[in-house]
Design an enzyme around this catalytic site. Structure first.
Site, PDB file in Angstrom:
ATOM      1  N   HIS A 140      93.265 137.637 114.468  1.00 36.68           N
ATOM      2  CA  HIS A 140      94.417 136.068 114.649  1.00 36.68           C
ATOM      3  C   HIS A 140      95.062 136.236 113.888  1.00 36.68           C
ATOM      4  O   HIS A 140      94.919 136.500 112.059  1.00 36.68           O
ATOM      5  CB  HIS A 140      93.808 135.162 115.463  1.00 36.68           C
ATOM      6  CG  HIS A 140      92.802 134.690 114.080  1.00 36.68           C
ATOM      7  ND1 HIS A 140      92.023 133.311 114.258  1.00 36.68           N
ATOM      8  CD2 HIS A 140      92.599 135.197 112.647  1.00 36.68           C
ATOM      9  CE1 HIS A 140      91.000 133.283 112.783  1.00 36.68           C
ATOM     10  NE2 HIS A 140      91.880 134.287 112.315  1.00 36.68           N
ATOM     11  N   SER A 199      88.747 138.110 112.139  1.00 36.67           N
ATOM     12  CA  SER A 199      89.616 137.362 110.821  1.00 36.67           C
ATOM     13  C   SER A 199      89.780 138.057 110.126  1.00 36.67           C
ATOM     14  O   SER A 199      90.093 139.925 110.277  1.00 36.67           O
ATOM     15  CB  SER A 199      89.462 136.108 110.550  1.00 36.67           C
ATOM     16  OG  SER A 199      90.182 135.804 109.589  1.00 36.67           O
TER      17      SER A 199
END
Length: 214
Positions: A135, A110
């Site tokens: 993501h 992330s």
């Protein structure tokens, strides 16, 4: 490690090792992270949140003031966290004069993956068994419908900004980044290199320019 005792002690919390340095003036103890900071190594460990981001930013600025010409090494083992905290670190990395070399040990997911790829070009590394995950930003909101709509627009704006940043550092298009981050996208160290998130997988200390003398 020359000049150091052959043992470590632990601080009162029992969590952070201490090292004893032998000097001409006697002994001096450091927690291990402070000692490594002297070698221009910063650790980004655990969740990326405001307090941790403030500490990392402060260390980056301090090391720049100590020597604006010498590289800084940022070691990353993090599942990600708060986007704004990650962007505070990112902006500081780009703002300061020294090159920031990044190295993933364990995982960079992330926001941490964004910081990994934001290192100086040619100085972004993973250890061979590291995992990287990218993501889209997550969001969950409650309240009045108008407030939910406002937060949804903000989330989309943040996603676009993050896609542009990652596209810049991976040399991919924002549209491709958007497609590839539609769902959690896990990569091995080699796959992260092929994707452009890092420049090399490190198997030993042979790469010049990284703090490898400890």
């Amino acid at each position: 490690m020359p000049g150091y005792s052959d043992y470590i002690i632990r601080n009162a919390s029992g969590l952070i090792p201490m090292v004893i340095e032998q000097t001409s003036r006697g002994e001096r103890s450091y927690d291990i992270y402070s000692r490594l900071l002297k070698e221009r190594i910063i650790f980004l460990l655990g969740e990326v949140e405001d307090h941790m981001a403030n500490l990392v930013v402060a260390q980056l600025l301090f090391l720049e003031s100590e020597n604006p010409e010498k590289d800084i090494s940022l070691y990353i083992n993090s599942p990600g966290g708060v986007v704004t905290a990650g962007l505070a670190i990112y902006d500081t990395m780009q703002f300061i004069k020294p090159d920031v070399s990044t190295l993933c040990i364990g995982q960079a997911a992330s926001a941490a993956a964004l910081l990994l790829c934001a290192g100086a070009e040619g100085k972004r590394f993973c250890l061979p068994n590291s995992r990287v995950m990218i993501h889209q930003p997550l969001g969950g909101y409650r309240g009045q419908a108008t407030d939910i709509e406002i937060h949804a627009r903000e989330t989309l704006a943040v996603r676009e900004r993050l896609n542009n940043i990652m596209a810049k550092h991976t040399k991919k298009t924002p549209d491709q980044i958007m497609r590839d981050t539609e769902r959690d996208n896990f990569m091995s160290a080699t796959q992260a290199m092929e994707y452009g998130l890092i420049d090399k997988v490190l198997y030993d200390r042979q790469v010049a320019g990284h703090s490898t003398d400890l």
